[in-house]
Design an enzyme around this catalytic site. Sequence first.
Site, short mmCIF file in Angstrom:
data_model
loop_
_atom_site.label_atom_id
_atom_site.label_comp_id
_atom_site.label_asym_id
_atom_site.label_seq_id
_atom_site.Cartn_x
_atom_site.Cartn_y
_atom_site.Cartn_z
N HIS A 213 0.80 -1.22 0.00
CA HIS A 213 0.00 0.00 0.00
C HIS A 213 0.84 1.27 0.00
CE1 HIS A 213 -3.63 -2.47 1.69
NE2 HIS A 213 -3.39 -2.69 0.42
N CYS B 152 6.55 20.57 -4.79
CA CYS B 152 7.65 19.86 -5.46
C CYS B 152 8.87 20.78 -5.55
CB CYS B 152 7.20 19.44 -6.85
SG CYS B 152 8.50 18.65 -7.79
P1 OAD Z 1 -7.19 -2.95 10.16
O1 OAD Z 1 -7.28 -1.75 11.03
O2 OAD Z 1 -8.32 -3.23 9.23
O3 OAD Z 1 -7.04 -4.23 11.09
C1 OAD Z 1 -6.09 -4.28 12.13
C2 OAD Z 1 -6.15 -5.66 12.74
O4 OAD Z 1 -5.14 -5.73 13.73
C3 OAD Z 1 -7.48 -5.99 13.42
O5 OAD Z 1 -7.90 -7.27 12.99
C4 OAD Z 1 -7.13 -5.99 14.91
O6 OAD Z 1 -7.87 -6.96 15.64
C5 OAD Z 1 -5.66 -6.37 14.89
N1 OAD Z 1 -4.85 -5.88 16.01
C6 OAD Z 1 -4.91 -4.70 16.64
N2 OAD Z 1 -3.96 -4.57 17.58
C7 OAD Z 1 -3.24 -5.73 17.54
C8 OAD Z 1 -2.12 -6.24 18.26
N3 OAD Z 1 -1.50 -5.53 19.19
N4 OAD Z 1 -1.67 -7.48 17.94
C9 OAD Z 1 -2.28 -8.24 16.98
N5 OAD Z 1 -3.34 -7.81 16.28
C10 OAD Z 1 -3.82 -6.57 16.54
O7 OAD Z 1 -5.79 -2.88 9.40
P2 OAD Z 1 -5.34 -3.62 8.07
O8 OAD Z 1 -5.88 -5.00 8.01
O9 OAD Z 1 -3.88 -3.44 7.97
O10 OAD Z 1 -5.01 0.50 3.31
O11 OAD Z 1 -6.05 -2.73 6.98
C11 OAD Z 1 -5.82 -2.98 5.64
C12 OAD Z 1 -5.76 -1.70 4.87
O12 OAD Z 1 -6.93 -0.93 5.12
C13 OAD Z 1 -4.65 -0.75 5.28
O13 OAD Z 1 -3.42 -1.07 4.71
C14 OAD Z 1 -5.16 0.55 4.73
C15 OAD Z 1 -6.62 0.47 5.10
O14 OAD Z 1 -7.49 1.02 4.22
C16 OAD Z 1 -4.78 1.62 2.61
O15 OAD Z 1 -4.59 2.67 3.15
C17 OAD Z 1 -4.74 1.39 1.15
#
Ligand code: OAD
Length: 243
Positions: free
Chosen positions: A118, A146
């Site tokens: 991303h 820029c």
């Molecule tokens: P999310 O915020 O959707 O999910 C975070 C996950 O981490 C959740 O399932 C939580 O339960 C878990 N979590 C939180 N704290 C934790 C810890 N200490 N240990 C283990 N797990 C924990 O984040 P992503 O899945 O990364 O994209 O989201 C995917 C994408 O959505 C991001 O990259 C971003 C967003 O839109 C873009 O910006 C393109």
Amino acid sequence: MEKLLNAKKIILESNYLIALTGAGISAESGIPIFRGPNGLWRKYKPEELATPQAFARNPRLVWEWYAWRISIVLKAKPNPAHFALSELEKQGILKFLITQNVDDLHERAGTRNLVKLHGDILTVLCTNCGYRGRLKEVPDEIPPKCPECKYILRPGVVWFGESLPPRELNKAFEEAEKADAILVVGTSGVVMPAGAIPNIVKRNGGYVIEVNLSESAITPYADVFLKGKAGIILPKLMKLIRS
Ligand code: OAD
């Protein structure tokens, strides 16, 4: 303990282990996650901030939000979960890491073989002249201009409605096809195509090990679900692997 031992067995018996990480792995470093009760998207509507349309409409607002997130990333330090994965790579066990995170904590923890699906929040791009720069601090001027052509720079991240960088995406899918086990850490698994990567490994007969505070879209097909904080669980797993 039994689940940790199962995870250890899968990891040590794997020929090609990869990892997929999401915002949860950086949560213990103080970087807010996107979804859930403390998620970023609860306080800010993504369509108001993380889209090309929002940026065209109000670059200052979008940049103020990124400046805040950049300041958090610059102050953050890798946590024991990032270090555990870099140790696993150094041991030759973890072959490749795919992250959805735009911070640089995996790199700072020492992981070398990775793709950032991303983008990178510390990169700035000029859509006018192609200039690409790296931020060492929060830009003084918001929105930043820029240095070459004075056009407004944009953050080097992927926004909603944009395609993922093709080279990184191809590499991630290539690695997923090679893998016979995947360690999925701290992702809700709902954003595609990244969320589909563990399923590729599973479909090819590989194992899925998941570390998450709560159940995700990946949990229903995970072979081992390790519930808890990545910064606690991954170092425990490493300790078992070392022993
Ligand atoms: P999310 O915020 O959707 O999910 C975070 C996950 O981490 C959740 O399932 C939580 O339960 C878990 N979590 C939180 N704290 C934790 C810890 N200490 N240990 C283990 N797990 C924990 O984040 P992503 O899945 O990364 O994209 O989201 C995917 C994408 O959505 C991001 O990259 C971003 C967003 O839109 C873009 O910006 C393109």
